[in-house]
Design an enzyme around this catalytic site. Structure first.
Site, PDB file in Angstrom:
ATOM      1  N   ASN A  19      -2.139  19.059  -2.096  1.00  0.00           N
ATOM      2  CA  ASN A  19      -3.172  18.436  -1.259  1.00  0.00           C
ATOM      3  C   ASN A  19      -2.835  18.529   0.235  1.00  0.00           C
ATOM      4  O   ASN A  19      -3.676  18.921   1.047  1.00  0.00           O
ATOM      5  CB  ASN A  19      -3.335  16.969  -1.711  1.00  0.00           C
ATOM      6  CG  ASN A  19      -4.205  16.166  -0.768  1.00  0.00           C
ATOM      7  OD1 ASN A  19      -3.722  15.634   0.222  1.00  0.00           O
ATOM      8  ND2 ASN A  19      -5.498  16.101  -1.059  1.00  0.00           N
ATOM      9  N   LYS A  52       0.856  -1.189   0.000  1.00  0.00           N
ATOM     10  CA  LYS A  52       0.000   0.000   0.000  1.00  0.00           C
ATOM     11  C   LYS A  52       0.882   1.225   0.000  1.00  0.00           C
ATOM     12  O   LYS A  52       1.792   1.338   0.830  1.00  0.00           O
ATOM     13  CB  LYS A  52      -0.886  -0.001   1.266  1.00  0.00           C
ATOM     14  CG  LYS A  52      -1.871   1.157   1.296  1.00  0.00           C
ATOM     15  CD  LYS A  52      -3.073   0.903   0.430  1.00  0.00           C
ATOM     16  CE  LYS A  52      -3.868   2.149   0.073  1.00  0.00           C
ATOM     17  NZ  LYS A  52      -3.373   2.845  -1.149  1.00  0.00           N
ATOM     18  N   LYS A 107       5.412   1.644  -3.056  1.00  0.00           N
ATOM     19  CA  LYS A 107       5.331   2.982  -3.652  1.00  0.00           C
ATOM     20  C   LYS A 107       5.649   2.870  -5.127  1.00  0.00           C
ATOM     21  O   LYS A 107       6.321   1.929  -5.554  1.00  0.00           O
ATOM     22  CB  LYS A 107       6.361   3.909  -2.995  1.00  0.00           C
ATOM     23  CG  LYS A 107       6.030   5.362  -3.126  1.00  0.00           C
ATOM     24  CD  LYS A 107       5.087   5.798  -2.029  1.00  0.00           C
ATOM     25  CE  LYS A 107       4.685   7.242  -2.136  1.00  0.00           C
ATOM     26  NZ  LYS A 107       4.063   7.718  -0.880  1.00  0.00           N
ATOM     27  N   SER A 158      -6.864   5.768   3.456  1.00  0.00           N
ATOM     28  CA  SER A 158      -6.907   4.826   2.331  1.00  0.00           C
ATOM     29  C   SER A 158      -7.327   3.444   2.822  1.00  0.00           C
ATOM     30  O   SER A 158      -8.083   2.732   2.158  1.00  0.00           O
ATOM     31  CB  SER A 158      -5.535   4.711   1.678  1.00  0.00           C
ATOM     32  OG  SER A 158      -5.327   5.769   0.784  1.00  0.00           O
ATOM     33  N   THR A 200      -4.458  13.484   4.796  1.00  0.00           N
ATOM     34  CA  THR A 200      -3.040  13.654   5.143  1.00  0.00           C
ATOM     35  C   THR A 200      -2.851  14.967   5.901  1.00  0.00           C
ATOM     36  O   THR A 200      -2.217  15.004   6.966  1.00  0.00           O
ATOM     37  CB  THR A 200      -2.152  13.619   3.887  1.00  0.00           C
ATOM     38  OG1 THR A 200      -2.556  12.522   3.066  1.00  0.00           O
ATOM     39  CG2 THR A 200      -0.695  13.464   4.249  1.00  0.00           C
ATOM     40  N   LYS A 252       5.346   3.545   8.370  1.00  0.00           N
ATOM     41  CA  LYS A 252       4.168   4.408   8.513  1.00  0.00           C
ATOM     42  C   LYS A 252       2.902   3.555   8.577  1.00  0.00           C
ATOM     43  O   LYS A 252       2.061   3.724   9.449  1.00  0.00           O
ATOM     44  CB  LYS A 252       4.108   5.338   7.296  1.00  0.00           C
ATOM     45  CG  LYS A 252       3.018   6.363   7.325  1.00  0.00           C
ATOM     46  CD  LYS A 252       2.795   7.026   5.960  1.00  0.00           C
ATOM     47  CE  LYS A 252       4.032   7.640   5.372  1.00  0.00           C
ATOM     48  NZ  LYS A 252       3.720   8.511   4.204  1.00  0.00           N
ATOM     49  N   GLY A 275      -2.663   8.173  -4.496  1.00  0.00           N
ATOM     50  CA  GLY A 275      -1.969   9.352  -5.000  1.00  0.00           C
ATOM     51  C   GLY A 275      -0.738   9.703  -4.194  1.00  0.00           C
ATOM     52  O   GLY A 275      -0.456   9.140  -3.134  1.00  0.00           O
ATOM     53  N   ASP A 276       0.015  10.635  -4.728  1.00  0.00           N
ATOM     54  CA  ASP A 276       1.142  11.288  -4.052  1.00  0.00           C
ATOM     55  C   ASP A 276       1.370  12.563  -4.886  1.00  0.00           C
ATOM     56  O   ASP A 276       0.456  12.986  -5.603  1.00  0.00           O
ATOM     57  CB  ASP A 276       2.379  10.360  -4.025  1.00  0.00           C
ATOM     58  CG  ASP A 276       3.446  10.818  -3.024  1.00  0.00           C
ATOM     59  OD1 ASP A 276       3.322  10.517  -1.829  1.00  0.00           O
ATOM     60  OD2 ASP A 276       4.408  11.501  -3.433  1.00  0.00           O
ATOM     61  N   GLN A 336       7.097   3.890   3.870  1.00  0.00           N
ATOM     62  CA  GLN A 336       5.698   3.481   3.914  1.00  0.00           C
ATOM     63  C   GLN A 336       5.504   2.224   4.780  1.00  0.00           C
ATOM     64  O   GLN A 336       4.471   2.068   5.427  1.00  0.00           O
ATOM     65  CB  GLN A 336       5.213   3.226   2.480  1.00  0.00           C
ATOM     66  CG  GLN A 336       3.717   3.339   2.294  1.00  0.00           C
ATOM     67  CD  GLN A 336       3.243   4.773   2.133  1.00  0.00           C
ATOM     68  OE1 GLN A 336       3.826   5.555   1.391  1.00  0.00           O
ATOM     69  NE2 GLN A 336       2.178   5.134   2.832  1.00  0.00           N
TER      70      GLN A 336
HETATM   71  N1  GLU Z   1       1.175   8.956  -0.751  1.00  0.00           N
HETATM   72  C1  GLU Z   1       0.609   8.956   0.552  1.00  0.00           C
HETATM   73  C2  GLU Z   1       1.677   8.707   1.590  1.00  0.00           C
HETATM   74  O1  GLU Z   1       2.783   9.155   1.431  1.00  0.00           O
HETATM   75  C3  GLU Z   1      -0.625   8.075   0.677  1.00  0.00           C
HETATM   76  C4  GLU Z   1      -0.497   6.667   0.260  1.00  0.00           C
HETATM   77  C5  GLU Z   1      -1.819   5.887   0.224  1.00  0.00           C
HETATM   78  O2  GLU Z   1      -2.866   6.438   0.536  1.00  0.00           O
HETATM   79  O3  GLU Z   1      -1.740   4.716  -0.110  1.00  0.00           O
HETATM   80  O4  GLU Z   1       1.462   8.117   2.618  1.00  0.00           O
END
Ligand code: GLU
Length: 448
Positions: free
Chosen positions: A244, A93, A129, A380, A213, A117, A168-169, A114
């Site tokens: 965002n 994810k 990612k 998410s 976020t 996190k 997204g990112d 990630q």
């Molecule tokens: N890109 C976001 C992050 O850095 C969200 C990733 C997601 O929702 O999967 O955590």
């Protein structure tokens, strides 16, 4: 030297030897390695199983050609990436980033962050990612659509609601997720809602995902301040970026009685002492897809500082929400001299390691991105739950769940900082708590 530290040093050497020319990835790895020796002292079984060596090696990395045709009928070629880093806790994810700076090192650093996190959120999501060096700025909707379709034409075979779930990112918002989802649906002949998050709320998207976020970063800051008997109310904040994350940090700060006075982009920054007018900012950024300089042209009292450094503006709170390594040591010195009391990373790894250390030595509350910006991916995960259950929760309910998750992330990081000997060191806390979560799952699942 304790056995744990010798092991950590050995892993750092392996990381360096195996990943030449990947400075951002190595920076992210070293930052975690700095925190985990005390965890290994407590859990020698993690060391014996060589979990760290496995953790720093992605389970799978995919790189592919993305050919497409621009509006002038010229053939363009970009490079696509997906790094499937760790699936011990759930499907891979993490977001997709479309920006000219994207390369394997950037995608690997983001994917590595990630893992921790996502573990910290307590949700069942692994780490991954992806992205491309395609830059959507200045491209027409048709060009963005054709690019997204070509990108998904390769990526779709590696995805799935139980396999890998992008979102997204930077450079990937609702428009891009729509085009990506459409192509996935066409290629697979499945309306598999849970394969992407950040969808439109009319077709499987979750309330609060868009806000999450930024809102989450402010919830986290508020929880940190509450521990010290204070709050964001009445304070002034500087925010970098204007996408965002920045937008919704500014919105939540305002709702909680604080004033955000800056936004920025690669051309400079805007100061608006009266508080950033979000309606105008959204009109310029989201509708017109313009630059922040236009904000100052249209807003009386606001000033644009071309090529300026937003960290020179005095404020109580700072939210770096633009991109990695945007806040340097000299910026930290300036912020401290100007009396900043809290710095919370809305972006991923925006503050360089020396600056992080300086903030901590100076007694500034510092929230690392892994913890402070976990709200996006947490929401998410809530979107995935709703898709699986064919439900959609209200805005209020979803925001309350997000707030509860951010309190959990904060409390886990804080408790880990106490447990491992440095109360209030949220870098140590977030890294060690995130590591323990994923390490226990990896240990239980054997050598895979
Ligand atoms: N890109 C976001 C992050 O850095 C969200 C990733 C997601 O929702 O999967 O955590």
């Amino acid at each position: 030297m304790p056995k744990s530290q010798t092991h950590v040093n050995e892993i750092a050497e392996i990381a360096l030897a195996r990943n030449p020319g990947e400075p951002e990835f190595l920076q992210a790895v070293y930052e975690v390695l700095e925190s985990v020796a005390p965890v290994l002292d407590e859990h020698p079984e993690f060391l014996d199983a060589r979990l760290l060596e496995r953790l720093i090696e992605p389970e799978r990395q995919i790189m592919f050609r993305v050919p497409w045709v621009d509006d002038a009928n010229t053939v363009r070629v970009n490079r696509g990436f997906r790094v499937q880093f760790n699936s011990a806790l759930g499907p891979y994810k993490g977001g997709l980033r479309f920006h000219s700076s994207v390369n394997l090192s950037i995608v690997k650093f983001l994917g590595f962050e990630q893992i921790f996190k996502n573990s910290l959120t307590g949700q069942a999501i692994g780490g991954g990612k992806g992205g491309s060096d395609f830059d959507p700025h200045g491209r027409s909707d048709g060009e963005v659509m054709r690019f997204c379709q070509s990108f998904m034409t390769e990526l779709f075979r590696h995805l799935g609601e139980h396999t890998d779930v992008p979102a997204g990112d930077i450079g990937v918002g609702g428009r891009e997720i729509g085009y990506l989802f459409g192509q996935y649906r066409r290629l697979t002949n499945r309306h598999e809602s849970g394969v992407l998050t950040g969808k439109g709320t009319g077709w499987g998207g979750a309330e609060v995902r868009n806000e999450a976020t930024g809102y989450g970063a402010v919830f986290f800051a508020e929880r940190m301040l509450a521990r010290t008997g204070s709050s964001v109310a009445g304070r002034t904040a500087i925010v970098s970026g204007s996408g965002n994350v920045a937008t919704f940090v500014i919105e939540k700060l305002r709702q909680l009685g604080a004033t955000a006075i800056t936004v920025s982009d690669s051309s400079g920054y805007v100061v608006d002492e009266a508080g950033i007018d979000l309606e105008l900012l959204r009109q310029i950024k989201e509708v017109e897809r313009g630059r922040v300089s236009e904000y100052a042209e249209r807003r009386p009292g606001a000033r644009f500082v071309a090529k300026g450094n937003v960290w020179e503006v005095p404020a109580d709170l700072a939210f770096p929400c633009a991109t990695q390594n945007e806040l340097l040591l000299a910026d930290a010195q300036r912020l401290i001299a100007n009396g900043v009391s809290l710095v919370a990373e809305g972006a991923n790894m925006p503050v360089v390691p020396d600056a992080v250390h300086l903030f901590q030595e100076a007694g500034v509350l510092f929230a690392p991105g892994k913890a402070a910006n976990a709200g996006g991916v947490a929401a998410s995960s809530l979107e995935m739950s709703q898709n699986a259950a064919r439900q959609s929760w209200t805005f209020g309910d979803s925001e309350e769940r997000l707030r509860a998750i951010m309190c959990h992330v904060h409390d886990s990081a804080y408790e880990a900082s106490e447990r491992y000997g440095k109360p209030g060191d949220y870098v140590l806390g977030a890294n060690s708590a995130g590591f323990v979560g994923v390490a226990e799952a990896m240990l239980a699942q054997g050598v895979v």
